[in-house]
Design a protein around this motif. Structure first.
Motif, PDB file in Angstrom:
ATOM      1  N   ASP A  16       0.836  -1.206   0.000  1.00  0.00           N
ATOM      2  CA  ASP A  16       0.000   0.000   0.000  1.00  0.00           C
ATOM      3  C   ASP A  16       0.869   1.252   0.000  1.00  0.00           C
ATOM      4  OD1 ASP A  16      -2.278  -1.540   0.028  1.00  0.00           O
ATOM      5  OD2 ASP A  16      -2.613  -1.323   2.202  1.00  0.00           O
ATOM      6  N   LEU A  17       1.934   1.227   0.780  1.00  0.00           N
ATOM      7  CA  LEU A  17       2.863   2.357   0.823  1.00  0.00           C
ATOM      8  C   LEU A  17       3.464   2.606  -0.551  1.00  0.00           C
ATOM      9  CD1 LEU A  17       4.529   4.478   2.433  1.00  0.00           C
ATOM     10  CD2 LEU A  17       6.180   2.656   2.868  1.00  0.00           C
ATOM     11  N   TYR A  18       3.877   1.539  -1.239  1.00  0.00           N
ATOM     12  CA  TYR A  18       4.453   1.684  -2.572  1.00  0.00           C
ATOM     13  C   TYR A  18       3.458   2.306  -3.545  1.00  0.00           C
ATOM     14  CZ  TYR A  18       9.138  -0.197  -2.813  1.00  0.00           C
ATOM     15  OH  TYR A  18      10.490  -0.356  -2.719  1.00  0.00           O
ATOM     16  N   ARG A  19       2.206   1.860  -3.479  1.00  0.00           N
ATOM     17  CA  ARG A  19       1.196   2.428  -4.368  1.00  0.00           C
ATOM     18  C   ARG A  19       0.980   3.903  -4.067  1.00  0.00           C
ATOM     19  NH1 ARG A  19      -0.751  -2.775  -3.870  1.00  0.00           N
ATOM     20  NH2 ARG A  19      -2.006  -2.350  -2.014  1.00  0.00           N
ATOM     21  N   SER A  20       0.935   4.255  -2.797  1.00  0.00           N
ATOM     22  CA  SER A  20       0.758   5.659  -2.412  1.00  0.00           C
ATOM     23  C   SER A  20       1.945   6.508  -2.847  1.00  0.00           C
ATOM     24  CB  SER A  20       0.567   5.773  -0.897  1.00  0.00           C
ATOM     25  OG  SER A  20      -0.596   5.106  -0.493  1.00  0.00           O
ATOM     26  N   LYS A  26       3.849  10.934  -9.006  1.00  0.00           N
ATOM     27  CA  LYS A  26       3.201  11.505 -10.192  1.00  0.00           C
ATOM     28  C   LYS A  26       2.807  12.960  -9.953  1.00  0.00           C
ATOM     29  CE  LYS A  26       1.418   7.220 -12.072  1.00  0.00           C
ATOM     30  NZ  LYS A  26       0.229   6.391 -12.307  1.00  0.00           N
ATOM     31  N   GLN A  27       2.408  13.271  -8.717  1.00  0.00           N
ATOM     32  CA  GLN A  27       1.989  14.636  -8.407  1.00  0.00           C
ATOM     33  C   GLN A  27       3.163  15.560  -8.107  1.00  0.00           C
ATOM     34  OE1 GLN A  27      -0.724  14.175  -5.151  1.00  0.00           O
ATOM     35  NE2 GLN A  27      -2.361  13.338  -6.442  1.00  0.00           N
ATOM     36  N   LEU A  28       4.160  15.049  -7.376  1.00  0.00           N
ATOM     37  CA  LEU A  28       5.266  15.902  -6.926  1.00  0.00           C
ATOM     38  C   LEU A  28       6.526  15.776  -7.777  1.00  0.00           C
ATOM     39  CD1 LEU A  28       5.024  15.243  -3.071  1.00  0.00           C
ATOM     40  CD2 LEU A  28       4.165  17.220  -4.336  1.00  0.00           C
ATOM     41  N   GLY A  29       6.624  14.723  -8.538  1.00  0.00           N
ATOM     42  CA  GLY A  29       7.841  14.448  -9.278  1.00  0.00           C
ATOM     43  C   GLY A  29       8.800  13.634  -8.424  1.00  0.00           C
ATOM     44  N   SER A  30       9.688  12.916  -9.068  1.00  0.00           N
ATOM     45  CA  SER A  30      10.583  12.023  -8.331  1.00  0.00           C
ATOM     46  C   SER A  30      11.981  12.597  -8.151  1.00  0.00           C
ATOM     47  CB  SER A  30      10.675  10.673  -9.055  1.00  0.00           C
ATOM     48  OG  SER A  30      11.197  10.861 -10.361  1.00  0.00           O
ATOM     49  N   GLY A  31      12.202  13.831  -8.584  1.00  0.00           N
ATOM     50  CA  GLY A  31      13.539  14.398  -8.535  1.00  0.00           C
ATOM     51  C   GLY A  31      13.918  15.052  -7.221  1.00  0.00           C
ATOM     52  N   GLY A  32      12.948  15.321  -6.351  1.00  0.00           N
ATOM     53  CA  GLY A  32      13.245  16.017  -5.101  1.00  0.00           C
ATOM     54  C   GLY A  32      13.947  15.111  -4.100  1.00  0.00           C
ATOM     55  N   LEU A  33      14.748  15.732  -3.274  1.00  0.00           N
ATOM     56  CA  LEU A  33      15.493  14.997  -2.256  1.00  0.00           C
ATOM     57  C   LEU A  33      14.561  14.242  -1.316  1.00  0.00           C
ATOM     58  CD1 LEU A  33      18.134  14.330  -0.732  1.00  0.00           C
ATOM     59  CD2 LEU A  33      17.774  16.449   0.552  1.00  0.00           C
ATOM     60  N   GLU A  34      13.489  14.896  -0.905  1.00  0.00           N
ATOM     61  CA  GLU A  34      12.562  14.269   0.034  1.00  0.00           C
ATOM     62  C   GLU A  34      11.939  13.009  -0.552  1.00  0.00           C
ATOM     63  OE1 GLU A  34      12.322  17.440  -0.979  1.00  0.00           O
ATOM     64  OE2 GLU A  34      13.035  18.534   0.790  1.00  0.00           O
ATOM     65  N   MET A  35      11.532  13.085  -1.812  1.00  0.00           N
ATOM     66  CA  MET A  35      10.898  11.936  -2.448  1.00  0.00           C
ATOM     67  C   MET A  35      11.888  10.793  -2.625  1.00  0.00           C
ATOM     68  SD  MET A  35       8.054  11.262  -3.077  1.00  0.00           S
ATOM     69  CE  MET A  35       6.875  10.304  -3.782  1.00  0.00           C
ATOM     70  N   ARG A  36      13.106  11.124  -2.989  1.00  0.00           N
ATOM     71  CA  ARG A  36      14.126  10.072  -3.138  1.00  0.00           C
ATOM     72  C   ARG A  36      14.405   9.404  -1.798  1.00  0.00           C
ATOM     73  NH1 ARG A  36      17.753  13.826  -6.449  1.00  0.00           N
ATOM     74  NH2 ARG A  36      18.603  14.092  -4.383  1.00  0.00           N
ATOM     75  N   ARG A  37      14.447  10.199  -0.734  1.00  0.00           N
ATOM     76  CA  ARG A  37      14.710   9.620   0.592  1.00  0.00           C
ATOM     77  C   ARG A  37      13.578   8.702   1.028  1.00  0.00           C
ATOM     78  NH1 ARG A  37      16.912  13.558   5.073  1.00  0.00           N
ATOM     79  NH2 ARG A  37      16.937  11.540   6.082  1.00  0.00           N
ATOM     80  N   VAL A  38      12.339   9.123   0.804  1.00  0.00           N
ATOM     81  CA  VAL A  38      11.203   8.287   1.181  1.00  0.00           C
ATOM     82  C   VAL A  38      11.207   7.005   0.363  1.00  0.00           C
ATOM     83  CG1 VAL A  38       8.677   8.143   1.143  1.00  0.00           C
ATOM     84  CG2 VAL A  38       9.785  10.197   2.010  1.00  0.00           C
ATOM     85  N   ARG A  39      11.534   7.106  -0.911  1.00  0.00           N
ATOM     86  CA  ARG A  39      11.580   5.914  -1.764  1.00  0.00           C
ATOM     87  C   ARG A  39      12.689   4.974  -1.295  1.00  0.00           C
ATOM     88  NH1 ARG A  39       8.084   3.271  -4.674  1.00  0.00           N
ATOM     89  NH2 ARG A  39       7.404   5.124  -5.741  1.00  0.00           N
TER      90      ARG A  39
END
Length: 96
Positions: A16-20, A26-39
């Motif tokens: 479920d976390l992966y799907r979210s 898709k909304q925020l983009g995957s290039g930000g530091l925060e998104m990369r860290r969460v991933r």
């Protein structure tokens, strides 16, 4: 619940976390530091759960150190004759 059931529940939550996270990317983009860290953190969680599942399947008990019995008898005072009282200064000198 059994360990297998608990691990399956955790795996479902991770899915479920992966799907979210996919929807957020898709909304925020995957290039930000925060998104990369969460991933990266979610990937690490997925790997850790896989290791737990593997350990549970092999039936391996967790590594626990052997207990060491400590005697209640006092130590021999001669063990400390050549050392200073740490933090108190040397015996023949006074503290400032």
């Amino acid at each position: 619940m059994s360990v297998h059931d608990e691990l399956t529940s955790v795996q479902r939550c991770l899915d479920d976390l992966y799907r979210s996270l996919g929807r957020l990317e898709k909304q925020l983009g995957s290039g930000g530091l925060e998104m990369r860290r969460v991933r990266m953190d979610s990937d690490r969680l997925r790997e850790s759960v896989a290791l737990l599942r593997e350990a549970a399947n092999t039936g391996a008990a967790p590594n626990r150190p052997d207990l060491v019995t400590i005697s209640d008898t006092p130590y021999d005072i001669s063990l400390w004759t050549d050392s200073d009282d740490e933090g108190l200064g040397a015996r023949d000198r006074h503290a400032p």
